[in-house]
Design a protein around this motif. Structure first.
Motif, short mmCIF file in Angstrom:
data_model
loop_
_atom_site.label_atom_id
_atom_site.label_comp_id
_atom_site.label_asym_id
_atom_site.label_seq_id
_atom_site.Cartn_x
_atom_site.Cartn_y
_atom_site.Cartn_z
N TYR A 473 1.08 -1.00 0.28
CA TYR A 473 0.19 -0.35 -0.23
C TYR A 473 1.13 1.36 -0.41
O TYR A 473 1.86 0.93 0.76
CB TYR A 473 -0.78 0.24 1.49
N ARG A 474 0.07 2.12 -0.40
CA ARG A 474 0.96 3.53 -0.40
C ARG A 474 0.32 4.91 0.02
O ARG A 474 -1.20 5.00 0.23
CB ARG A 474 1.63 3.67 -1.91
N LEU A 511 10.92 1.52 -2.92
CA LEU A 511 11.37 3.05 -2.67
C LEU A 511 10.79 4.14 -4.18
O LEU A 511 10.48 3.05 -5.35
CB LEU A 511 12.94 3.58 -3.49
N ALA A 512 11.02 5.14 -4.72
CA ALA A 512 10.50 5.76 -5.59
C ALA A 512 11.12 5.30 -6.71
O ALA A 512 10.70 5.22 -7.52
CB ALA A 512 10.31 7.15 -5.32
N ASP A 513 12.72 4.91 -6.89
CA ASP A 513 13.00 4.66 -7.88
C ASP A 513 13.19 3.17 -8.65
O ASP A 513 13.70 2.59 -9.04
CB ASP A 513 14.40 5.26 -8.14
N GLY A 514 12.33 2.38 -7.70
CA GLY A 514 11.97 0.79 -7.78
C GLY A 514 12.81 0.20 -6.62
O GLY A 514 12.75 -0.60 -6.69
N GLY A 515 13.56 1.05 -6.36
CA GLY A 515 14.86 0.23 -5.42
C GLY A 515 13.81 -0.57 -4.20
O GLY A 515 12.88 0.17 -4.00
N THR A 526 8.80 5.67 8.17
CA THR A 526 7.61 6.85 7.56
C THR A 526 7.86 7.31 5.83
O THR A 526 8.88 6.17 5.14
CB THR A 526 8.35 8.67 7.37
N CYS A 527 6.11 6.80 5.15
CA CYS A 527 6.43 6.06 3.67
C CYS A 527 5.59 7.64 3.09
O CYS A 527 5.16 7.89 2.93
CB CYS A 527 5.72 5.08 3.99
N GLU A 531 6.49 6.36 -2.58
CA GLU A 531 7.05 5.45 -1.94
C GLU A 531 5.69 4.23 -1.62
O GLU A 531 4.52 4.98 -1.62
CB GLU A 531 7.50 5.38 -0.55
N ARG A 532 5.93 2.62 -1.29
CA ARG A 532 5.34 1.84 -1.18
C ARG A 532 5.49 0.52 0.00
O ARG A 532 6.58 0.45 0.43
CB ARG A 532 4.70 1.42 -2.25
#
Length: 598
Positions: A473-474, A511-515, A526-527, A531-532
């Motif tokens: 979830y995000r 993370l936002a970059d897929g990592g 903190t998300c 981010e997910r």
């Protein structure tokens, strides 16, 4: 206890068994009405969506009469909650209501805020009605109710040590103001509080009506006969067990700075079929640790009973009579005993508590089949995270704090049955409900992207433990904080009698970059938008040799996409092939016979 009851003969006083059935159903119906009042009137999704609450009825002298579809950990030692009230107050009267959050006054942990109402019939105090709800904020310095790092009660938020909150059927305004100015999103607390009080008053009215219909003397005779019946049923079940002492140790995951090597929890279970007793000795355990995972006395006592009840006939009435046949031995200052004030107990209902119930229920498996259970899945990861943040979807930004119950841990295998998929944990035993995603997304600015059963995540056995669940979830608007305490990552639930271990729990932030960032087990994260939070719950341990599993059951697991054909062959010795429809798997009998002869 009288000798005739101990011997399992007819109840004293004599009571019409048909009327006993009628009245026991009437009492259960009263609790169901109380339960519906809480569920329909509360405001937090923790209560209305996940059903993290329970109601009960006790006699005025603190003997449990009955419960109805309640969280086991909430209700199995309720006498410890009402007993402090009559010890502290010598002027309890009609129209009073008491409220407590303190584990040092019989509450399970401080988030399980508990309302108690004395019930007077014809001027005589006869009963207590009780409603216990898990609230989503306690006023702690962090936006969470449970934290492994809360070392003392002073860090856990506002503690209410069994205070009189209502008099003459009216709230005490100063106490309500005290709470509302100490809790975040105080209207949420107050709505849940009013639902609890309403449930207790509903129970009070119904008990008065029952007393007016049947009379005080008959109700007193019923309670005596009902307790005796519960005791006789428990004795009869215990007499079906072999005699002896069995022990088992489960280990809670390490908690950096609190318990570096984990916390081993040992239960010694002694069965005395001739006498009709089960003794659970919990004194051989570590001292309290400097964190929030110590058990309250209510949890230690209740869990000692729960682990035994899980191994007895489930139709036995859960009342003071049956509970009285289980002796739970505790010691002061023990992590699973009576805590020494002011050590922290914020996590008392789960974590170490779940390991304790597992240790007891699994000790029964040392008797051999068909006794005992494997270890059940433990909690609570980010799948059950306590989320907080600000919601600006409807105009002015509004703070929120509430619990998500997006996925639950898997249940243990036991003789004749696979584990329950939505088990949750040993402390709840399948009562806690999984969230309706639409409700979570409507109330809070989060989007649930996935929720599904994990593949290859169950403890293999003749009877499997249930598999894990996975999901993510995000946040939709600003950042959210997610607080959780994820046991079961280092020490997953174990199988018994040849059964395999379950898949471990796991918590990750994508993370936002897929990592991906692997998160600690005991944490507040903190998300941010983009981010997910990703989770996998713990599964349940398996029971018995996997090679004894019915091959058709293995094929059914593969067709649910819980198991691959390769793992079916490696774990169960079952060869699968595609059926004629080219979609489903079926058993290859010849290859399976050859595999199982190796």
């Amino acid at each position: 206890m009288t000798e005739d009851v101990a011997a399992g003969s007819a109840p004293a006083p004599d009571f019409d068994p048909v009327l006993m059935a009628v009245l026991s159903s009437r009492f259960e119906a009263i609790i169901r009405e109380m339960v519906n009042t809480v569920m329909k009137s509360s405001r937090s999704t923790t209560i209305t969506n996940a059903r993290d609450f329970s109601c009960g009825l006790l006699t005025y002298d603190h003997r449990l009469v009955c419960v109805e579809e309640a969280m086991p950990i909430h209700v199995t030692a309720l006498e410890l909650t009402t007993a402090p009230i009559t010890r502290l107050f010598d002027d309890v009267k009609e129209g009073d209501a008491f409220y407590s959050t303190s584990p040092y006054y019989g509450v399970t942990h401080h988030a399980d805020m508990t309302a108690c109402v004395p019930v007077f019939c014809d001027g005589e105090p006869l009963f207590w009605t009780l409603a216990r709800s898990h609230h989503t904020d306690t006023g702690a310095h962090l936006p969470t109710t449970m934290d492994a790092y809360f070392r003392t009660v002073y860090e856990e938020g506002l503690h209410i040590p069994a205070l009189r909150f209502q008099e003459n059927y009216a709230d005490k305004a100063d106490l309500i103001r005290l709470c509302r100015e100490n809790f975040r999103v105080s209207h949420l607390w107050y709505g849940d509080y009013r639902a609890q009080m309403a449930a207790c008053r509903v129970g009070e009215r119904r008990l008065k009506e029952l007393s007016a219909q049947y009379g005080l003397d008959l109700l007193k005779d019923f309670v005596a006969a009902w307790m005796a019946y519960g005791e006789r049923r428990a004795i009869a079940a215990i007499r079906e067990l072999p005699a002896g002492t069995w022990s088992h140790t489960c280990t809670h995951d390490p908690i950096p700075g609190v318990a570096e090597d984990g916390i081993p929890i040992t239960a010694h279970v002694t069965t005395d079929p001739e006498g009709g007793w089960v003794t659970v000795d919990l004194r051989d355990n570590p001292d309290c640790v400097p964190g929030g995972v110590n058990l309250s006395e209510a949890c230690a006592t209740g869990s000692g009973r729960i682990g035994v009840f899980y191994n007895l006939d489930p139709t036995i009435p859960h009342n003071a009579g049956s509970a009285g046949r289980i002796r739970v031995l505790l010691r002061d200052g023990c992590v699973v005993g009576r805590p020494t004030y002011p050590v922290g107990t914020s996590n008392a209902t789960m974590g170490v508590n779940d390991r304790l119930i597992n240790a007891i229920q699994t000790a029964f498996a040392k008797m051999g089949a068909p006794y005992g259970l494997a270890e059940g899945g433990v909690e609570f990861g980010s799948n059950m995270g306590l989320i907080s943040g600000t919601d600006d979807r409807h105009g002015d930004p509004q703070p929120f704090v509430d619990g998500l119950f997006l996925a639950l841990a898997g249940g243990p295998g036991l003789h004749g049955h696979d584990g329950w998929l939505t088990y949750e944990a040993p402390n709840g035993g399948g009562i806690l409900a999984i969230d309706a995603i639409e409700t979570d997304e409507a109330k809070y600015p989060v989007l649930v992207e996935s929720r599904h059963v994990a593949k290859e995540a169950m403890g293999a056995g003749q009877w499997n433990g249930a598999p894990s669940m996975e999901g993510s979830y995000r946040p939709l608007r600003g950042p959210i904080t997610v607080a959780y305490c994820s046991d079961g990552e280092t020490n997953p639930p174990r199988g018994v009698l040849g059964g395999g271990d379950a898949a471990p729990a796991r918590n990750v932030k994508r993370l936002a970059d897929g990592g991906e960032k692997r998160l600690p087990g005991f944490h507040l994260e903190t998300c941010a938008p983009g981010e997910r939070m990703c989770f996998r719950t713990a599964g349940g341990g398996g029971y018995g040799d996997p090679h004894a599993r019915d091959p058709q059951a293995v094929a059914a697991d593969a067709n649910r996409h819980w198991l691959s054909p390769e793992r079916a062959e490696a774990l169960y010795g079952v060869a699968l092939r595609l059926a004629g429809n080219g979609v489903d798997w079926e058993v290859d009998g010849d290859r399976t016979a050859a595999l199982r002869q190796r």
